[in-house]
Design a protein around this motif. Structure first.
Motif, PDB file in Angstrom:
ATOM      1  N   ASP A  18       8.140   4.304  -2.706  1.00 23.83           N
ATOM      2  CA  ASP A  18       6.896   3.707  -2.316  1.00 23.83           C
ATOM      3  C   ASP A  18       6.385   2.722  -3.336  1.00 23.83           C
ATOM      4  O   ASP A  18       6.241   1.257  -2.987  1.00 23.83           O
ATOM      5  CB  ASP A  18       5.698   4.386  -1.731  1.00 23.83           C
ATOM      6  CG  ASP A  18       6.056   5.260  -0.467  1.00 23.83           C
ATOM      7  OD1 ASP A  18       7.070   4.956   0.323  1.00 23.83           O
ATOM      8  OD2 ASP A  18       5.562   6.280  -0.482  1.00 23.83           O
ATOM      9  N   GLU A  19       6.461   2.911  -4.709  1.00 23.71           N
ATOM     10  CA  GLU A  19       6.074   2.318  -5.516  1.00 23.71           C
ATOM     11  C   GLU A  19       7.062   0.748  -5.948  1.00 23.71           C
ATOM     12  O   GLU A  19       6.509  -0.154  -6.153  1.00 23.71           O
ATOM     13  CB  GLU A  19       5.901   3.159  -6.980  1.00 23.71           C
ATOM     14  CG  GLU A  19       4.766   4.034  -6.870  1.00 23.71           C
ATOM     15  CD  GLU A  19       4.936   5.110  -8.130  1.00 23.71           C
ATOM     16  OE1 GLU A  19       4.490   4.368  -9.385  1.00 23.71           O
ATOM     17  OE2 GLU A  19       5.207   6.031  -8.322  1.00 23.71           O
ATOM     18  N   ALA A  20       8.255   1.341  -5.511  1.00 20.28           N
ATOM     19  CA  ALA A  20       9.174   0.224  -5.794  1.00 20.28           C
ATOM     20  C   ALA A  20       8.824  -0.907  -4.793  1.00 20.28           C
ATOM     21  O   ALA A  20       9.065  -1.986  -5.342  1.00 20.28           O
ATOM     22  CB  ALA A  20      10.818   0.929  -5.833  1.00 20.28           C
ATOM     23  N   MET A  21       8.603  -0.463  -3.591  1.00 22.13           N
ATOM     24  CA  MET A  21       8.403  -1.477  -2.437  1.00 22.13           C
ATOM     25  C   MET A  21       7.162  -2.194  -2.722  1.00 22.13           C
ATOM     26  O   MET A  21       7.292  -3.337  -2.459  1.00 22.13           O
ATOM     27  CB  MET A  21       8.617  -0.435  -1.245  1.00 22.13           C
ATOM     28  CG  MET A  21       9.936  -0.600  -0.652  1.00 22.13           C
ATOM     29  SD  MET A  21      11.243  -1.968  -0.498  1.00 22.13           S
ATOM     30  CE  MET A  21      10.185  -3.159   0.523  1.00 22.13           C
ATOM     31  N   ARG A  22       6.327  -1.419  -3.196  1.00 22.50           N
ATOM     32  CA  ARG A  22       5.302  -2.215  -3.400  1.00 22.50           C
ATOM     33  C   ARG A  22       5.230  -3.483  -4.335  1.00 22.50           C
ATOM     34  O   ARG A  22       4.861  -4.667  -4.302  1.00 22.50           O
ATOM     35  CB  ARG A  22       4.020  -1.359  -4.000  1.00 22.50           C
ATOM     36  CG  ARG A  22       3.247  -0.589  -2.724  1.00 22.50           C
ATOM     37  CD  ARG A  22       1.839  -0.184  -3.085  1.00 22.50           C
ATOM     38  NE  ARG A  22       2.299   0.805  -4.380  1.00 22.50           N
ATOM     39  CZ  ARG A  22       2.295   2.199  -3.916  1.00 22.50           C
ATOM     40  NH1 ARG A  22       2.237   2.556  -2.672  1.00 22.50           N
ATOM     41  NH2 ARG A  22       2.381   3.032  -4.932  1.00 22.50           N
TER      42      ARG A  22
END
Length: 205
Positions: A18-22
């Motif tokens: 999730d952090e990577a995609m943000r």
């Protein structure tokens, strides 16, 4: 490698998806939308393509091994989604997707408020965008990547998985087509102000 790219890949390796995609969305959403909009000249279509590109990127990111740059990874997915979207549109539509009247109206709306030089430049940009809609998708994409997005021939070759020679050939064929279209003029029907726009094909280099 861009520091943000390194951070994205580190988060992917740590399975912090999730952090990577943000970070990924913040880094690439404008590039994705830019290519999509220039491909279709339609905000809704560009949003659809952008959303699908981000969905596919999210699925593919965990398998990214760094064999290319993240930019190449993103452009490759975006161009593939654009081509698939074109095929779907071709099956659905029975009319020409190029809406010359919409291009003319958007140009005319800003003409009175801008200096003559800027207005002329914008007119030429609109005509170029319109002309791009009249060449095949497989020729349109290299021109968008090269002349509007600023990618080099080797970078485009990596994105499209072609040889540099094949990319150069596509660019040459596309620009010959654009010169012909632009030098012969673009008709804008339906309004008394409408006319036939022409500018020198020598401006496409």
């Amino acid at each position: 490698m861009n520091a943000n790219d390194e951070q994205i890949l580190t988060l992917v390796k740590q399975e912090r998806r999730d952090e990577a995609m943000r970070l990924f969305v913040r880094r690439f959403q404008e590039k994705i939308y830019s290519v999509a909009y220039r491909m279709f000249l339609n905000h809704d279509d560009a949003l659809d393509v952008s959303q699908e590109t981000l969905i596919q990127a999210d699925r593919a990111l965990s398998g990214f091994r760094g064999d290319s740059s993240l930019d190449t990874f993103v452009y490759r997915i975006t161009t593939n989604v654009c081509l698939n979207y074109c095929r779907k549109q071709a099956r659905r539509r029975t009319v020409d997707p190029f809406d010359s009247q919409r291009i003319f109206e958007s140009l005319r709306a800003g003409a009175e408020s801008e200096p003559d030089v800027q207005c002329e430049r914008k007119a030429k940009e609109k005509m170029l965008e319109a002309a791009l809609q009249k060449i095949p998708e497989h020729l349109r994409i290299p021109v968008i990547l090269h002349d509007l997005e600023g990618l080099t021939v080797p970078e485009i070759a990596a994105v499209l998985e072609r040889t540099p020679a094949a990319v150069k050939s596509s660019l040459h064929r596309a620009k010959q087509s654009l010169k012909s279209i632009l030098s012969s003029g673009i008709d804008v029907p339906g309004e008394e102000e409408a006319g036939r726009f022409v500018f020198s094909g020598s401006e496409i280099v």
